[in-house]
Design a protein around this motif. Structure first.
Motif, mmCIF file in Angstrom:
data_model
loop_
_atom_site.group_PDB
_atom_site.id
_atom_site.type_symbol
_atom_site.label_atom_id
_atom_site.label_comp_id
_atom_site.label_asym_id
_atom_site.label_seq_id
_atom_site.Cartn_x
_atom_site.Cartn_y
_atom_site.Cartn_z
ATOM 1 N N ALA A 1 0.849 -1.185 0.000
ATOM 2 C CA ALA A 1 0.000 0.000 0.000
ATOM 3 C C ALA A 1 0.887 1.238 0.000
ATOM 4 C CB ALA A 1 -0.901 -0.007 1.228
ATOM 5 N N SER B 1 -11.405 0.587 4.000
ATOM 6 C CA SER B 1 -10.071 0.387 4.552
ATOM 7 C C SER B 1 -10.118 0.345 6.072
ATOM 8 C CB SER B 1 -9.159 1.522 4.107
ATOM 9 O OG SER B 1 -9.656 2.739 4.612
ATOM 10 N N ASN C 1 -5.432 3.290 1.008
ATOM 11 C CA ASN C 1 -5.683 2.152 0.127
ATOM 12 C C ASN C 1 -5.157 0.862 0.726
ATOM 13 O OD1 ASN C 1 -5.973 0.342 -1.949
ATOM 14 N ND2 ASN C 1 -5.585 1.893 -3.507
ATOM 15 N N ALA C 2 -6.043 -0.038 1.040
ATOM 16 C CA ALA C 2 -5.631 -1.245 1.743
ATOM 17 C C ALA C 2 -6.150 -2.494 1.078
ATOM 18 C CB ALA C 2 -6.122 -1.196 3.182
ATOM 19 N N ASP D 1 -13.566 1.684 -0.327
ATOM 20 C CA ASP D 1 -12.608 0.593 -0.112
ATOM 21 C C ASP D 1 -12.719 -0.076 1.241
ATOM 22 O OD1 ASP D 1 -11.303 -0.303 -2.235
ATOM 23 O OD2 ASP D 1 -9.362 0.571 -1.792
#
Lengths: 347, 347
Positions: free
Chosen positions: A84, A293, A90-91, A291
């Motif tokens: 990442a 995350s 962003n994971a 996302d």
DNA sequence: CACCTTGATTGGATCGATCTAGGGCGATCG
DNA sequence: CGATCGCCCTAGATCGATCCAATCAAGGTG
């Protein structure tokens, strides 16, 4: 040919037992043992039982290298592992890799990681392919006009892409992707259902096809509900402070009551602006990210976020890979999966 | 024995060239080609050059399976891949895996992932070991009294642990770890340098050796600076709301001006409480977390956090593995690396 | 010149599995 | 009753690299 004795159930012998050891001990030929492992149907039940027992006694497990050499396969799937990016939320990779490992294991495959080199993006692929170290690849970064997909296609290397070939209509490879537009549509509709009418969009710059796709979900849903989008959209870099700035400008100029963002990173920026302005997320202004995350999960208020079904993506990819590798015709060139919405207090 | 022709530089041939192909074309024996690849010093310079050129022309790369079979090695390192737990900020795995992949590549190894099964923690290891699929393992979860390290030791399987054998003094395996106490000491001293004297600790429950180790860094530094720790410590579960509750209680009862936490997850809890109480992180109250997760990085204010040198850990692990695998005596049984402090606006 | 050493190269055997062709044997059939 | 078939199993060859022992040429020694 006397071999070293094998202790059963204790420490691993210096050299593990081989097929021949099992065969000798069970009083059958090597091929019969091989069949017991790979084609049990070919054996008479009593023979099968006897061989299986011997296998268990010796703790035999087929030597991978030998099998790989003979069958010209490795049961390995290559995956270029990029971490990442620092400073973003962003994971997806972490969860995706795990899902892929699990799904692969189910069908007897393992995942081999190799590093990425931006200067020589196909180097890693080439090496593994030439040395027949892997059976296939999973390619995760198809979006940036990377040459990998095209190159692999040209090499006739089996691979499945996670991500659509956005910029190449002629691409003939197989892919699996998540319908980002549908996810954003889900988020937008969720906000509309909560009574919001002025819903702003903060997305990525126009040259990102993924960003434009997600944006289209917002536009589509707004219009379908008779709502206007004019003056409510912003396109920025995917960093926190850009999201914060965009939110500030939008709040001043268009007074939205909700924000839909192309990423959790941008959503964090929005939350920052709300915090500065003493606005309560979820009460005064709603925010949705993308996302799901860890950031979205542990942010005190809880950030509502679009969650990609990465487990399903992995399963689908493995399924497709198996079809490719067994030379079955792959019915569909692309598969699009629907994300879900993880609803938390920010909306 | 006629082989299919190989096109140079085009698509990969149906069957890649073999050592024998190179040998024939270069007018030498197979062994000489093998030596050109593995022991160049044995060849006369002109022969070496000729063979190398032929290798390049054919695009030859040794077949992994054949090499593995003959040498009884695989150049693969097994790693059980567990994803980050949902709802926590723990993100060390992602960065560590990447570092390990990079460090392994440097010395010709690749990383093989396999899934973990909590009910059968050694199953995955056993399979890979028996089938000689990997040369060694990297074990990342030594702390929970997991049987893996002991089991692998008993099997004489080469492995290096990321993490000290906390609960097993008799453990004889090799390990690499990060000095968590030193990291927390660093954080504590940083706060003291900023003028704080009432610095609170929020850590994990007492049965976590890692948590107790980190805590000791706080105690040590406080006392070294003549500061009291009484009434300033709390031990809770590693979830956000526990951190929030602990912070609330401590604020009420002991009025600390700074918090040092055993994890970013707990730090997020503290930040939540500050937010509720309208206290500004970094101005009114300082907060420091642990792991430098993405959460710490994108949280609007920016969370100061102890950062583990995972790149160095990976390099050290690979270095140790190489020594183990080449049967060199490993000089030190354990290596402890120093973390750094990523300073942001929360302190 | 015979003998030994060193350097460079070679051919056969080998790692442990699977592929291929074929053999033994009882059951079925004309 | 002999031919034929199918089932179950076996023996040798093979995948492509490396290990090992041996060979050959060139150079040094007494």
């Amino acid at each position: 040919m006397a071999r070293s004795e094998h202790r059963s159930g204790g420490t691993l012998p210096v050299t593990p037992p081989t097929l021949a050891d099992v065969a000798e001990r069970a009083g059958v030929s090597r091929q019969t043992v091989s069949n017991a492992v790979n084609n049990p149907d070919l054996l008479r039940p009593d023979t099968l039982e006897r061989v299986r027992q011997t296998i268990a006694e010796l703790g035999y497990s087929p030597n991978r290298a030998a099998r790989n050499l003979r069958t010209r396969t490795s049961s390995l799937i290559g995956l270029r592992f990029a971490p990442a990016q620092e400073g973003t939320a962003n994971a997806a990779m972490d969860r995706f890799v795990h899902s892929l490992v699990e799904a692969s294991e189910e069908v007897g495959y393992h995942v081999l990681l190799f590093p990425g080199d931006d200067e020589d993006p196909i180097g890693g692929y080439d090496n593994l392919l030439r040395s027949t170290a892997v059976d296939a690849f999973v390619v995760t970064d198809t979006y940036l006009g990377n040459p990998q997909a095209a190159w692999l296609s040209q090499q006739r290397a089996p691979f499945v892409a996670f991500g659509r070939p956005w910029d190449d209509d002629g691409a003939r490879h197989v892919w699996v992707d998540v319908d980002g537009a549908a996810g954003i549509a889900l988020a937008t509709q969720h906000l509309i259902d909560r009574g919001h009418t002025r819903i702003a969009w903060i997305g990525w710059r126009k040259d990102s096809p993924i960003g434009e796709d997600r944006r289209s979900g917002w536009v589509r849903t707004m219009h379908a509900n008779g709502l206007s989008t004019t003056g409510l959209a912003s396109r920025v870099e995917d960093v926190v402070h850009s999201g914060a700035e965009a939110a500030a400008v939008l709040l001043d100029e268009s007074a939205p009551t909700a924000f839909v963002c192309a990423s959790d990173t941008l959503a964090m920026g929005v939350l920052h602006t709300l915090w500065i302005r003493q606005l309560a997320p979820g009460k005064d202004i709603a925010v949705v990210g993308f996302d799901d995350s860890q950031v979205a999960q542990v942010y005190p208020v809880g950030l509502t976020s679009v969650r990609q079904p990465l487990e399903d993506v992995a399963v689908e990819i493995v399924r497709t890979l198996r079809a490719l590798l067994s030379h079955q015709p792959v019915e569909t060139r692309g598969v699009l999966l629907e994300p879900t919405l993880a609803i938390r207090d920010s909306s």
